[in-house]
Design a protein around this motif. Structure first.
Motif, PDB file in Angstrom:
ATOM      1  N   PRO A  66      29.599 -88.620  21.897  1.00  0.00           N
ATOM      2  CA  PRO A  66      28.997 -89.106  23.141  1.00  0.00           C
ATOM      3  C   PRO A  66      29.885 -88.779  24.338  1.00  0.00           C
ATOM      4  O   PRO A  66      31.120 -88.740  24.225  1.00  0.00           O
ATOM      5  N   GLU A  67      29.277 -88.551  25.495  1.00  0.00           N
ATOM      6  CA  GLU A  67      30.041 -88.187  26.692  1.00  0.00           C
ATOM      7  C   GLU A  67      30.974 -89.307  27.133  1.00  0.00           C
ATOM      8  O   GLU A  67      32.122 -89.069  27.489  1.00  0.00           O
ATOM      9  N   ASN A  68      30.472 -90.528  27.118  1.00  0.00           N
ATOM     10  CA  ASN A  68      31.297 -91.656  27.570  1.00  0.00           C
ATOM     11  C   ASN A  68      31.781 -92.447  26.364  1.00  0.00           C
ATOM     12  O   ASN A  68      31.145 -93.403  25.924  1.00  0.00           O
ATOM     13  N   ILE A  69      32.930 -92.060  25.818  1.00  0.00           N
ATOM     14  CA  ILE A  69      33.412 -92.726  24.610  1.00  0.00           C
ATOM     15  C   ILE A  69      33.935 -94.127  24.902  1.00  0.00           C
ATOM     16  O   ILE A  69      34.075 -94.948  23.993  1.00  0.00           O
ATOM     17  N   PHE A  90      24.511-100.148  17.286  1.00  0.00           N
ATOM     18  CA  PHE A  90      25.100 -99.080  16.482  1.00  0.00           C
ATOM     19  C   PHE A  90      24.543 -97.720  16.875  1.00  0.00           C
ATOM     20  O   PHE A  90      23.335 -97.573  17.083  1.00  0.00           O
ATOM     21  N   LYS A  91      25.441 -96.754  16.996  1.00  0.00           N
ATOM     22  CA  LYS A  91      25.043 -95.364  17.207  1.00  0.00           C
ATOM     23  C   LYS A  91      25.635 -94.547  16.077  1.00  0.00           C
ATOM     24  O   LYS A  91      26.824 -94.666  15.761  1.00  0.00           O
ATOM     25  N   ILE A  92      24.802 -93.707  15.449  1.00  0.00           N
ATOM     26  CA  ILE A  92      25.254 -92.889  14.322  1.00  0.00           C
ATOM     27  C   ILE A  92      25.212 -91.423  14.697  1.00  0.00           C
ATOM     28  O   ILE A  92      24.206 -90.938  15.224  1.00  0.00           O
ATOM     29  N   ILE A  93      26.313 -90.720  14.460  1.00  0.00           N
ATOM     30  CA  ILE A  93      26.375 -89.271  14.670  1.00  0.00           C
ATOM     31  C   ILE A  93      26.743 -88.629  13.337  1.00  0.00           C
ATOM     32  O   ILE A  93      27.745 -89.000  12.719  1.00  0.00           O
ATOM     33  N   SER A  94      25.928 -87.690  12.893  1.00  0.00           N
ATOM     34  CA  SER A  94      26.175 -87.069  11.599  1.00  0.00           C
ATOM     35  C   SER A  94      26.658 -85.639  11.767  1.00  0.00           C
ATOM     36  O   SER A  94      26.508 -85.027  12.826  1.00  0.00           O
ATOM     37  N   GLY A  95      27.244 -85.104  10.688  1.00  0.00           N
ATOM     38  CA  GLY A  95      27.755 -83.743  10.720  1.00  0.00           C
ATOM     39  C   GLY A  95      28.856 -83.598  11.752  1.00  0.00           C
ATOM     40  O   GLY A  95      29.673 -84.494  11.954  1.00  0.00           O
ATOM     41  N   LEU A  96      28.854 -82.456  12.425  1.00  0.00           N
ATOM     42  CA  LEU A  96      29.843 -82.205  13.482  1.00  0.00           C
ATOM     43  C   LEU A  96      29.165 -82.129  14.843  1.00  0.00           C
ATOM     44  O   LEU A  96      29.592 -81.388  15.727  1.00  0.00           O
ATOM     45  N   SER A  97      28.106 -82.910  15.011  1.00  0.00           N
ATOM     46  CA  SER A  97      27.421 -82.966  16.300  1.00  0.00           C
ATOM     47  C   SER A  97      28.369 -83.490  17.371  1.00  0.00           C
ATOM     48  O   SER A  97      29.310 -84.237  17.070  1.00  0.00           O
ATOM     49  N   PRO A  98      28.130 -83.111  18.636  1.00  0.00           N
ATOM     50  CA  PRO A  98      29.034 -83.525  19.713  1.00  0.00           C
ATOM     51  C   PRO A  98      29.175 -85.039  19.823  1.00  0.00           C
ATOM     52  O   PRO A  98      28.221 -85.782  19.562  1.00  0.00           O
TER      53      PRO A  98
END
Length: 412
Positions: free
Chosen positions: A337-340, A327-335
């Motif tokens: 990941p480059e390789n989706i 699992f990878k978590i990104i919060s807010g409006l952070s960029p």
């Protein structure tokens, strides 16, 4: 009902008068005005009431012609703002129109952001015919010629803005208005755990209650351990809305004939791509050992042992699939990941704190690449075996082949 403010971005070179324009729009001195270049550094948000438009968040960006390494970083941050706004103003002055402005126009088009072009400081130099012709070579956007020192130009600016504000921002949006009728009884069931704020309701709960009131419904709010007591009253709600994380206990206590959904799913329909979520959710069953799952939480908050995105959903998915998942978590409006393409599944929160534009820009890259997307509420419903029940109230709007989630959806 307005669930988010209009997000308006101001873009242009240094010293075109962006800060003065904001002061003019708001009729307040809320931005620093200086003749010195580079006064505005990082994008700055200002939430205000614009007479004639309503509540708005104005984003003041750094000049796109800033020089040097720091200037380059400022420009990149300014360009990132385009992904987050509902509409934009491209500000020019002194009849300057060239590569900087064309680059912004290209970005507006790429991200489907409506915009107007404002030539400022016409008290010094009015817009020339040659400048208008150069602009029209690249765009059909409206061009207006103003001076921020002239208060009468304010109405011209606001009237031009009204023409480009997307309907999705200010049309009569509703969470449940098309699902209920006046005098319906709406039952709202709230989870009280370590994530629940002390002494208040969370934002989605507040908005849902207000939407029910706005639609002239009778609203009853209770905790999950009070469901049986309520049902003994003999009252039958037209709709039950609950926190997704307590779907299991609520469905065990609630008769099957009573329509049920969650705050997260309602917001997914309001702001996200419900068709894509309906299609992507059953793909949870296709996850394999070693698959990567991306969790997008659009707000930032303190985490706890009961955190829905960081703790509960990963745990439930592992238990349901029996697979080793990453699992990878990104919060807010952070960029992103480059390789989706590394991800087998994306799980987006309800998005109550962001605009439709911001949320769609988060999930659309994955949808375009054929990567399944779902939503917090739908994912929890699926792993708890109640997915069909909690989305059934939307059947009159969407039809799809439940047995083949890879087929295209037909909007009803």
């Amino acid at each position: 009902m307005s669930v988010t403010n209009l997000h308006l971005g101001i873009f242009g070179r240094t010293n075109t008068g962006k800060s003065s324009l904001i002061n003019m729009l708001t009729d307040q001195d809320i931005s620093i005005v200086s003749e010195k270049k580079g006064t505005t550094t990082d994008p700055v948000k200002k939430t205000v009431e614009i007479f004639g438009i309503g509540p708005a968040t104005i984003i003041d960006t750094a000049g796109v012609d800033d020089l040097g390494e720091i200037g380059h970083l400022k420009i990149q941050k300014s360009l990132e703002v385009i992904r987050r706004v509902d509409c934009a103003i491209l500000l020019i002055a002194g009849n300057q129109f060239g590569d900087y402005e064309v680059r912004l126009i290209d970005q507006f088009k790429e991200h489907d952001v409506p915009y107007i072009i404002v030539h400022n400081k016409n008290d010094i130099s009015k817009i020339a015919a040659i400048t208008k012709n150069a602009i029209k070579w690249h765009t059909n956007a409206e061009i207006i010629d103003i001076s921020t020192l002239n208060s009468t130009d304010r109405d011209l600016l606001i009237n031009s803005l009204k023409k480009i504000i997307p309907e999705t921002v200010y049309k009569n949006l509703t969470l449940i208005g098309d699902l209920v009728k006046p005098k319906d009884l709406i039952l709202i069931i709230i989870a009280i755990d370590s994530e629940a704020p002390e002494g208040r309701l969370i934002y989605p709960q507040n908005l849902t209650i207000r939407d029910a009131i706005d639609n002239h419904c009778i609203t009853v709010v209770l905790r999950e351990d009070e469901i049986e007591d309520f049902l003994k009253s003999g009252l039958t709600p037209a709709l039950v809305i609950t926190d997704s994380q307590i779907f299991k206990s609520v469905t065990e206590k609630l008769p099957e004939n009573i329509p049920l959904t969650s705050f997260s799913i309602l917001f997914a329909r309001l702001k996200g791509n419900l068709i894509a979520y309906l299609r992507g959710t059953p793909c949870i069953s296709n996850l394999k050992n070693g698959d990567n799952v991306l969790i997008l939480e659009s707000c930032t908050h303190q985490t706890s042992c009961d955190d829905i995105g960081r703790v509960k959903i990963p745990k439930k998915l592992k238990e349901f699939t029996g697979k080793r998942l990453n699992f990878k978590i990104i919060s807010g409006l952070s960029p992103l990941p480059e390789n989706i393409d590394d991800f087998a599944l994306v799980i987006q929160c309800g998005g109550c704190m962001v605009t439709r534009k911001q949320l769609s820009n988060r999930i659309n890259p994955f949808i375009k690449r054929g990567i399944p997307v779902t939503n917090y509420g739908m994912a929890l419903a699926y792993v708890n075996g109640v997915f069909e029940r909690v989305v059934s109230i939307f059947r009159k709007f969407y039809e799809y082949d439940r047995n083949n989630p890879k087929l295209p959806f037909i909007e009803g």
